[in-house]
Design an enzyme around this catalytic site. Sequence first.
Site, PDB file in Angstrom:
ATOM      1  N   TRP A 102       1.107  -0.855  -0.092  1.00 20.00           N
ATOM      2  CA  TRP A 102       0.083   0.000   0.125  1.00 20.00           C
ATOM      3  C   TRP A 102       0.756   0.975  -0.073  1.00 20.00           C
ATOM      4  O   TRP A 102       0.214   2.443  -0.874  1.00 20.00           O
ATOM      5  CB  TRP A 102      -1.274   0.267   1.568  1.00 20.00           C
ATOM      6  CG  TRP A 102      -2.168  -1.165   1.600  1.00 20.00           C
ATOM      7  CD1 TRP A 102      -1.654  -1.453   1.972  1.00 20.00           C
ATOM      8  CD2 TRP A 102      -2.953  -0.910   0.020  1.00 20.00           C
ATOM      9  NE1 TRP A 102      -3.173  -3.226   1.271  1.00 20.00           N
ATOM     10  CE2 TRP A 102      -4.112  -2.404   0.384  1.00 20.00           C
ATOM     11  CE3 TRP A 102      -2.846  -0.798  -0.872  1.00 20.00           C
ATOM     12  CZ2 TRP A 102      -4.360  -2.935  -0.529  1.00 20.00           C
ATOM     13  CZ3 TRP A 102      -4.113  -0.911  -1.802  1.00 20.00           C
ATOM     14  CH2 TRP A 102      -4.543  -2.643  -1.139  1.00 20.00           C
ATOM     15  N   ASP A 172      -1.463   6.368   6.259  1.00 17.60           N
ATOM     16  CA  ASP A 172      -2.712   5.578   6.004  1.00 17.60           C
ATOM     17  C   ASP A 172      -2.936   4.458   6.809  1.00 17.60           C
ATOM     18  O   ASP A 172      -1.994   3.684   7.343  1.00 17.60           O
ATOM     19  CB  ASP A 172      -2.221   4.762   5.151  1.00 17.60           C
ATOM     20  CG  ASP A 172      -2.972   3.947   4.651  1.00 17.60           C
ATOM     21  OD1 ASP A 172      -4.284   3.649   4.677  1.00 17.60           O
ATOM     22  OD2 ASP A 172      -2.480   2.688   3.092  1.00 17.60           O
ATOM     23  N   LYS A 196     -12.067  -1.998   7.102  1.00 14.81           N
ATOM     24  CA  LYS A 196     -10.996  -2.502   7.623  1.00 14.81           C
ATOM     25  C   LYS A 196     -11.944  -2.635   8.184  1.00 14.81           C
ATOM     26  O   LYS A 196     -12.175  -3.704   9.600  1.00 14.81           O
ATOM     27  CB  LYS A 196      -9.725  -2.971   7.279  1.00 14.81           C
ATOM     28  CG  LYS A 196      -9.745  -2.246   6.026  1.00 14.81           C
ATOM     29  CD  LYS A 196      -8.917  -3.103   5.769  1.00 14.81           C
ATOM     30  CE  LYS A 196      -8.579  -2.773   3.681  1.00 14.81           C
ATOM     31  NZ  LYS A 196      -8.189  -2.430   3.555  1.00 14.81           N
TER      32      LYS A 196
HETATM   33  C1  LIG Z   1      -6.833  -1.842   2.186  1.00 18.88           C
HETATM   34  C2  LIG Z   1      -6.330  -0.949   2.266  1.00 18.88           C
HETATM   35  C3  LIG Z   1      -6.080  -0.523   0.940  1.00 18.88           C
HETATM   36  C4  LIG Z   1      -6.661   0.591  -0.104  1.00 18.88           C
HETATM   37  O1  LIG Z   1      -7.943   0.193   0.500  1.00 18.88           O
HETATM   38  P1  LIG Z   1      -9.573   0.507  -0.955  1.00 18.88           P
HETATM   39  O2  LIG Z   1     -10.198   1.368  -0.077  1.00 18.88           O
HETATM   40  O3  LIG Z   1      -9.735  -0.753  -1.510  1.00 18.88           O
HETATM   41  O4  LIG Z   1      -8.248   1.254  -2.239  1.00 18.88           O
HETATM   42  C5  LIG Z   1      -5.418   1.254   1.274  1.00 18.88           C
HETATM   43  N1  LIG Z   1      -3.765   1.139   2.084  1.00 18.88           N
HETATM   44  C6  LIG Z   1      -4.177   0.001   3.432  1.00 18.88           C
HETATM   45  C7  LIG Z   1      -3.801   0.148   4.304  1.00 18.88           C
HETATM   46  C8  LIG Z   1      -5.499  -0.503   3.761  1.00 18.88           C
HETATM   47  O5  LIG Z   1      -5.504  -1.734   4.616  1.00 18.88           O
END
Ligand SMILES: *Cc1c(COP(=O)(O)O)cnc(C)c1O
Length: 361
Positions: A102, A172, A196
Amino acid sequence: MARVYNFSAGPSMLPESVLRKAADEMLDYQGSGQSVMEMSHRSKVYDAIIKEAEALLREVMNIPDNYKVLFLQGGASSQFAAIPLNISSKDGKADYVITGQWAKKAYKEASRYINANVVASSEDKTFSYIPKLDKSTFTPDADYFYICMNNTIYGTVYHELPDTGDVPLVADISSCILSRPIDVSKFGILYAGAQKNMAPAGLTVVIVREDLIGHAQDICPTMFNYQIHADNGSMFNTPPCYTIYIAKLVLEWIKNDIGGLEKMYELNVKKAKLLYDFLDSSEMFKGTVVPEDRSLMNVPFVTGDDELDAKFVKAATEAGFVNIKGHRSVGGMRASIYNAMPYEGVEKLVAFMKKFEEENK
Ligand SMILES: *Cc1c(COP(=O)(O)O)cnc(C)c1O
């Protein structure tokens, strides 16, 4: 009705009480005669929902007044572009720490718009650790410094934040938002996809310090511009109404049923410890992450034998422990134990692993 223990990395489990409440309110939300799915986002009844969701998020996360909360769409992945487009310029610079896929995707996307620089990476060991950072390697005049706080695929987390001085720290937090208290004032931007730990897919929450808003590049699409969304209270266009409503229910659950993020953290520590202690004592199963960087949310582990891994995943699925197969880049297994996974789910998984180990010696 038989509900499974779902160890998916995302979308993932939601608290059962939240699902029941949503079911109860499905056909007639609080006497409105409509489902939240059906109502106008401009209606009074919906306006109260989105306002309450924001107020609860601010309260639960203790978000200072000089931060805006934006409810957006496009997933966490859209922010990979939105961040450089909003807070840097064509000649601007930013530092990235590459701790997994990511972070790497975010870096690559930023590189299309600005001068993105890699200050450290843990790719040499399949991202099984958080690199030690040396402040002297940071770009002093960077527009921001970027980290992925909890690395969903690899199961690592920053236990200590990098000291970036006056350079805004951007993180993030898709897979660790609401899992523990976090000092928002240490960050320029925090953002997360909801699927999540907060709600179903479709909502991206951006928490951004006000002074970082209003400097978007000319080429920044209107829909990516924080200023537009901040000025319109996340209602520039139709927001992901139903997902925001579920996020509100999840926040009520954290506040009222759990007792806030300190309590949530205690529970998450207790849950993760159960699994890590077992992994550390097992002859068959081993965690893949260095102990000091272990995530509370995502726990990857292997047996060291691909066939045995496959046998375990199959047996676990049949026993009601689903989505426990590891990400293809790590192999083996991964148990994602987000907020909504009950303690009992981890207890039963550990008992199942013990039994599997006995029977497959
Ligand atoms: C799942 C995830 C993403 C991607 O998320 P989307 O909403 O599918 O774009 C980005 N960063 C992290 C840390 C993730 O766990």
